[in-house]
Design a protein around this motif. Sequence first.
Motif, mmCIF file in Angstrom:
data_model
loop_
_atom_site.group_PDB
_atom_site.id
_atom_site.type_symbol
_atom_site.label_atom_id
_atom_site.label_comp_id
_atom_site.label_asym_id
_atom_site.label_seq_id
_atom_site.Cartn_x
_atom_site.Cartn_y
_atom_site.Cartn_z
ATOM 1 N N PRO A 290 0.813 -1.220 0.000
ATOM 2 C CA PRO A 290 0.000 0.000 0.000
ATOM 3 C C PRO A 290 0.846 1.269 0.000
ATOM 4 O O PRO A 290 0.531 2.235 -0.706
ATOM 5 C CB PRO A 290 -0.822 -0.119 1.294
ATOM 6 N N ARG A 291 1.925 1.280 0.782
ATOM 7 C CA ARG A 291 2.784 2.459 0.880
ATOM 8 C C ARG A 291 3.464 2.734 -0.451
ATOM 9 O O ARG A 291 3.507 3.872 -0.934
ATOM 10 C CB ARG A 291 3.822 2.231 1.982
ATOM 11 N N GLN A 292 4.033 1.717 -1.074
ATOM 12 C CA GLN A 292 4.782 1.940 -2.308
ATOM 13 C C GLN A 292 3.882 2.334 -3.473
ATOM 14 O O GLN A 292 4.244 3.180 -4.292
ATOM 15 C CB GLN A 292 5.611 0.711 -2.667
ATOM 16 N N LEU A 293 2.680 1.728 -3.562
ATOM 17 C CA LEU A 293 1.774 2.091 -4.650
ATOM 18 C C LEU A 293 1.260 3.516 -4.495
ATOM 19 O O LEU A 293 1.144 4.261 -5.469
ATOM 20 C CB LEU A 293 0.609 1.105 -4.707
ATOM 21 N N SER A 294 0.962 3.896 -3.253
ATOM 22 C CA SER A 294 0.521 5.266 -2.997
ATOM 23 C C SER A 294 1.627 6.259 -3.337
ATOM 24 O O SER A 294 1.388 7.286 -3.989
ATOM 25 C CB SER A 294 0.114 5.412 -1.529
ATOM 26 N N ALA A 295 2.853 5.952 -2.912
ATOM 27 C CA ALA A 295 3.979 6.841 -3.183
ATOM 28 C C ALA A 295 4.279 6.909 -4.680
ATOM 29 O O ALA A 295 4.665 7.962 -5.199
ATOM 30 C CB ALA A 295 5.210 6.372 -2.409
ATOM 31 N N ALA A 296 4.103 5.787 -5.393
ATOM 32 C CA ALA A 296 4.339 5.778 -6.835
ATOM 33 C C ALA A 296 3.352 6.686 -7.558
ATOM 34 O O ALA A 296 3.729 7.462 -8.445
ATOM 35 C CB ALA A 296 4.241 4.352 -7.368
ATOM 36 N N ALA A 297 2.082 6.584 -7.192
ATOM 37 C CA ALA A 297 1.078 7.452 -7.813
ATOM 38 C C ALA A 297 1.361 8.917 -7.507
ATOM 39 O O ALA A 297 1.245 9.784 -8.387
ATOM 40 C CB ALA A 297 -0.313 7.059 -7.324
ATOM 41 N N ALA A 298 1.750 9.208 -6.262
ATOM 42 C CA ALA A 298 2.059 10.583 -5.876
ATOM 43 C C ALA A 298 3.288 11.104 -6.615
ATOM 44 O O ALA A 298 3.420 12.311 -6.834
ATOM 45 C CB ALA A 298 2.284 10.672 -4.361
ATOM 46 N N ALA A 299 4.184 10.192 -7.025
ATOM 47 C CA ALA A 299 5.387 10.583 -7.753
ATOM 48 C C ALA A 299 5.140 10.761 -9.246
ATOM 49 O O ALA A 299 6.069 11.070 -10.001
ATOM 50 C CB ALA A 299 6.487 9.538 -7.541
ATOM 51 N N GLY A 300 3.899 10.567 -9.679
ATOM 52 C CA GLY A 300 3.553 10.753 -11.082
ATOM 53 C C GLY A 300 3.660 9.512 -11.932
ATOM 54 O O GLY A 300 3.486 9.573 -13.154
ATOM 55 N N LEU A 301 3.940 8.356 -11.310
ATOM 56 C CA LEU A 301 3.994 7.106 -12.060
ATOM 57 C C LEU A 301 2.595 6.520 -12.221
ATOM 58 O O LEU A 301 1.721 6.750 -11.390
ATOM 59 C CB LEU A 301 4.889 6.106 -11.331
ATOM 60 N N THR A 302 2.386 5.761 -13.277
ATOM 61 C CA THR A 302 1.097 5.119 -13.519
ATOM 62 C C THR A 302 1.045 3.803 -12.754
ATOM 63 O O THR A 302 1.968 2.986 -12.822
ATOM 64 C CB THR A 302 0.895 4.857 -15.011
ATOM 65 N N VAL A 303 -0.039 3.602 -12.020
ATOM 66 C CA VAL A 303 -0.244 2.390 -11.228
ATOM 67 C C VAL A 303 -1.572 1.766 -11.658
ATOM 68 O O VAL A 303 -2.557 2.486 -11.862
ATOM 69 C CB VAL A 303 -0.273 2.731 -9.718
ATOM 70 N N PRO A 304 -1.648 0.451 -11.817
ATOM 71 C CA PRO A 304 -2.936 -0.158 -12.178
ATOM 72 C C PRO A 304 -3.998 0.131 -11.113
ATOM 73 O O PRO A 304 -3.670 0.293 -9.932
ATOM 74 C CB PRO A 304 -2.609 -1.661 -12.228
ATOM 75 N N GLU A 305 -5.254 0.196 -11.533
ATOM 76 C CA GLU A 305 -6.335 0.356 -10.574
ATOM 77 C C GLU A 305 -6.223 -0.738 -9.523
ATOM 78 O O GLU A 305 -6.037 -1.910 -9.851
ATOM 79 C CB GLU A 305 -7.695 0.270 -11.264
ATOM 80 N N THR A 306 -6.312 -0.349 -8.251
ATOM 81 C CA THR A 306 -6.010 -1.273 -7.157
ATOM 82 C C THR A 306 -7.073 -1.195 -6.076
ATOM 83 O O THR A 306 -7.540 -0.112 -5.730
ATOM 84 C CB THR A 306 -4.635 -0.936 -6.541
ATOM 85 N N LEU A 307 -7.429 -2.348 -5.535
ATOM 86 C CA LEU A 307 -8.360 -2.441 -4.405
ATOM 87 C C LEU A 307 -7.753 -3.362 -3.360
ATOM 88 O O LEU A 307 -7.301 -4.463 -3.677
ATOM 89 C CB LEU A 307 -9.707 -3.008 -4.857
ATOM 90 N N ILE A 308 -7.746 -2.911 -2.100
ATOM 91 C CA ILE A 308 -7.361 -3.755 -0.971
ATOM 92 C C ILE A 308 -8.574 -3.841 -0.057
ATOM 93 O O ILE A 308 -9.075 -2.814 0.417
ATOM 94 C CB ILE A 308 -6.150 -3.186 -0.214
ATOM 95 N N THR A 309 -9.046 -5.055 0.192
ATOM 96 C CA THR A 309 -10.308 -5.203 0.926
ATOM 97 C C THR A 309 -10.444 -6.593 1.529
ATOM 98 O O THR A 309 -9.734 -7.518 1.142
ATOM 99 C CB THR A 309 -11.504 -4.939 -0.001
#
Length: 317
Positions: free
Chosen positions: A124-143
């Motif tokens: 969760p931390r790395q994907l959030s940071a990647a999106a904030a850094a302007g990188l494209t991340v696949p749509e993600t759900l954690i549940t």
Amino acid sequence: MLVLTRARDETADYVLRELNRRGVPFMRTDVADFPLRTALSAELRPEGSWRGALTGASRALALEGLRAVWWRKPTPFGFPSSMSGPERAFAESQARRAVGGILGSSPEVLWVNRPEAIADCTKPRQLSAAAAAGLTVPETLITNRPGDVAEFAERCGGRVVTKSLGSIRYSGEGKNGRLYTSQVPPHRWNDPRISLTAHLFQREITDKAYEIRVAAVDGRLFPVVIRAPEGPGRLDWRRDIDNLNYTSTTLPTAVEEGIHTLLHSLGLVFATLDIIVDTQNVHYLVDVNANGQWGWIDQTHEPIIHALADLLEKGTR
């Protein structure tokens, strides 16, 4: 320099042989060596630094001369089997605070990487940071709500995959295995077992062209294209490691800049990153490993050895 890793670590050996060739002194040990095979004694100086040594069977490291720590692949502290469970738990907490606290108290020491930064590099931390850094991340759900999975899958066109939130290795009941990326068919979207713990789901990149493995060392990037043949490796190349094709490549400038921003925000000077590239040349960041492997890829093997040796030899930042 201090290198903390398990007894058998071929990847570390590559870099340590290069440091030996350069005449760079280092002490190699494992966290598991303390306290049975390694001793620590440190005295606090009036100005706040620690004076003392970490002493092993054949070598000692003066704390006041420490310039770099490579936290590679250490194993847990080792204690006598005669200790009770509560005694071992107390001893472990004491050792962790003493060894980690003393080694980590000097701001002048270079860490590759700090153990707390490695621990904080969760999915969760790395994907959030990647999106904030302007990188494209696949749509993600954690549940852990099955109903939310069905709704998410429909928004993703019915094509979703699930991945482990932690290590892909597992063991139990005499069995060992790996949890690879796997597709989630519609009949599993509402599986009630989803409610038993958290799960990660992502939109499947169905038009994947290839993947890229990037090793990052102190601002230097070493990307390699990975192509898997048709079969299970197309979804997760780790399933077909013996049949992969590797070629050197370059990254778009925006992706390079995003990676630098991402690693800075995560506090990492070394990492391996996995990227999926689709047929439209969109680069999707899917994983950051703060202590990832790199030694098996011939195209970047030697350059990474030298980059890590350069970083560790330079030491204090």
